[in-house]
Structures are given as C-alpha cells and as structure tokens.
Design a protein around this motif. Structure first.
Motif, short mmCIF file in Angstrom:
data_model
loop_
_atom_site.label_atom_id
_atom_site.label_comp_id
_atom_site.label_asym_id
_atom_site.label_seq_id
_atom_site.Cartn_x
_atom_site.Cartn_y
_atom_site.Cartn_z
N PRO A 15 -35.30 -37.39 36.79
CA PRO A 15 -34.13 -38.26 36.64
C PRO A 15 -33.02 -37.96 37.64
O PRO A 15 -32.37 -38.87 38.15
CB PRO A 15 -33.65 -37.99 35.21
N ALA A 16 -32.83 -36.68 37.96
CA ALA A 16 -31.80 -36.33 38.95
C ALA A 16 -32.15 -36.88 40.32
O ALA A 16 -31.28 -37.41 41.03
CB ALA A 16 -31.65 -34.81 39.01
N LEU A 17 -33.42 -36.79 40.72
CA LEU A 17 -33.82 -37.33 42.02
C LEU A 17 -33.69 -38.84 42.07
O LEU A 17 -33.28 -39.40 43.09
CB LEU A 17 -35.27 -36.91 42.33
N VAL A 18 -34.03 -39.51 40.98
CA VAL A 18 -33.95 -40.98 40.96
C VAL A 18 -32.50 -41.44 40.96
O VAL A 18 -32.12 -42.32 41.73
CB VAL A 18 -34.72 -41.55 39.74
N VAL A 19 -31.68 -40.83 40.11
CA VAL A 19 -30.29 -41.29 39.96
C VAL A 19 -29.40 -40.79 41.10
O VAL A 19 -28.68 -41.57 41.72
CB VAL A 19 -29.72 -40.85 38.59
N LEU A 20 -29.45 -39.49 41.37
CA LEU A 20 -28.52 -38.91 42.35
C LEU A 20 -28.96 -39.13 43.79
O LEU A 20 -28.14 -39.39 44.65
CB LEU A 20 -28.35 -37.42 42.08
N SER A 21 -30.27 -39.02 44.05
CA SER A 21 -30.76 -39.16 45.42
C SER A 21 -31.23 -40.56 45.74
O SER A 21 -31.61 -40.84 46.87
CB SER A 21 -31.91 -38.19 45.66
N LYS A 22 -31.27 -41.43 44.73
CA LYS A 22 -31.71 -42.82 44.90
C LYS A 22 -33.14 -42.91 45.45
O LYS A 22 -33.47 -43.81 46.21
CB LYS A 22 -30.75 -43.58 45.82
N LEU A 23 -34.00 -41.95 45.06
CA LEU A 23 -35.40 -41.99 45.47
C LEU A 23 -36.17 -42.94 44.57
O LEU A 23 -35.88 -43.04 43.38
CB LEU A 23 -36.04 -40.60 45.35
N PRO A 24 -37.18 -43.62 45.12
CA PRO A 24 -38.06 -44.41 44.26
C PRO A 24 -38.82 -43.48 43.31
O PRO A 24 -39.02 -42.30 43.61
CB PRO A 24 -39.03 -45.07 45.25
N MET A 25 -39.26 -43.99 42.18
CA MET A 25 -39.90 -43.17 41.15
C MET A 25 -41.11 -42.42 41.68
O MET A 25 -41.28 -41.23 41.40
CB MET A 25 -40.30 -44.05 39.97
N LYS A 26 -41.97 -43.06 42.46
CA LYS A 26 -43.17 -42.39 42.97
C LYS A 26 -42.81 -41.21 43.86
O LYS A 26 -43.43 -40.16 43.80
CB LYS A 26 -44.06 -43.37 43.74
N GLU A 27 -41.81 -41.37 44.72
CA GLU A 27 -41.38 -40.27 45.59
C GLU A 27 -40.73 -39.15 44.78
O GLU A 27 -40.90 -37.98 45.08
CB GLU A 27 -40.43 -40.77 46.66
N ALA A 28 -40.00 -39.51 43.74
CA ALA A 28 -39.36 -38.50 42.89
C ALA A 28 -40.41 -37.67 42.16
O ALA A 28 -40.27 -36.45 42.04
CB ALA A 28 -38.42 -39.17 41.89
N VAL A 29 -41.48 -38.32 41.68
CA VAL A 29 -42.54 -37.59 40.99
C VAL A 29 -43.25 -36.64 41.96
O VAL A 29 -43.49 -35.47 41.63
CB VAL A 29 -43.56 -38.57 40.35
#
Length: 54
Positions: A15-29
């Motif tokens: 969630p931190a990568l998706v919300v704070l870094s604005k990464l797409p979900m696949k890249e965050a995983v």
C-alpha cells in the motif's frame, strides 16, 4: 516498520508503494517481493554467523 510490528512485508509495503510512490499494483508487488527477499537473506546470513552455520 514491518519488523517492528511483526507482520508480513506486503501488509505495509505494497500500500505504501502504491499510494506514496504512485506505482502500479503489479510493480508494487514485484518491488515488495524483492524487498522481502533481501530482508530474508540479510537475516539468514546474519544469524548464520552466530549459530555457526556459515
């Protein structure tokens, strides 16, 4: 933070990568898996010296 609360890395990292870094979900995983693997390896090799498992 994940080490302090004793939960799996994905619980807070993704969630931190998706919300704070604005990464797409696949890249965050994928990024989360790399972070967790690195933390696990560091912990494994760090403990190996104390237990004589080198």
């Amino acid at each position: 933070m994940t080490g302090l609360v004793g939960v799996g890395g994905g619980f807070l990292i993704i969630p931190a990568l998706v919300v704070l870094s604005k990464l797409p979900m696949k890249e965050a995983v994928g990024t989360s898996l790399v972070i967790i693997a690195a933390k696990s390896l560091i912990g494994f090799f760090g403990e190996g010296g104390e237990n004589g498992i080198n």
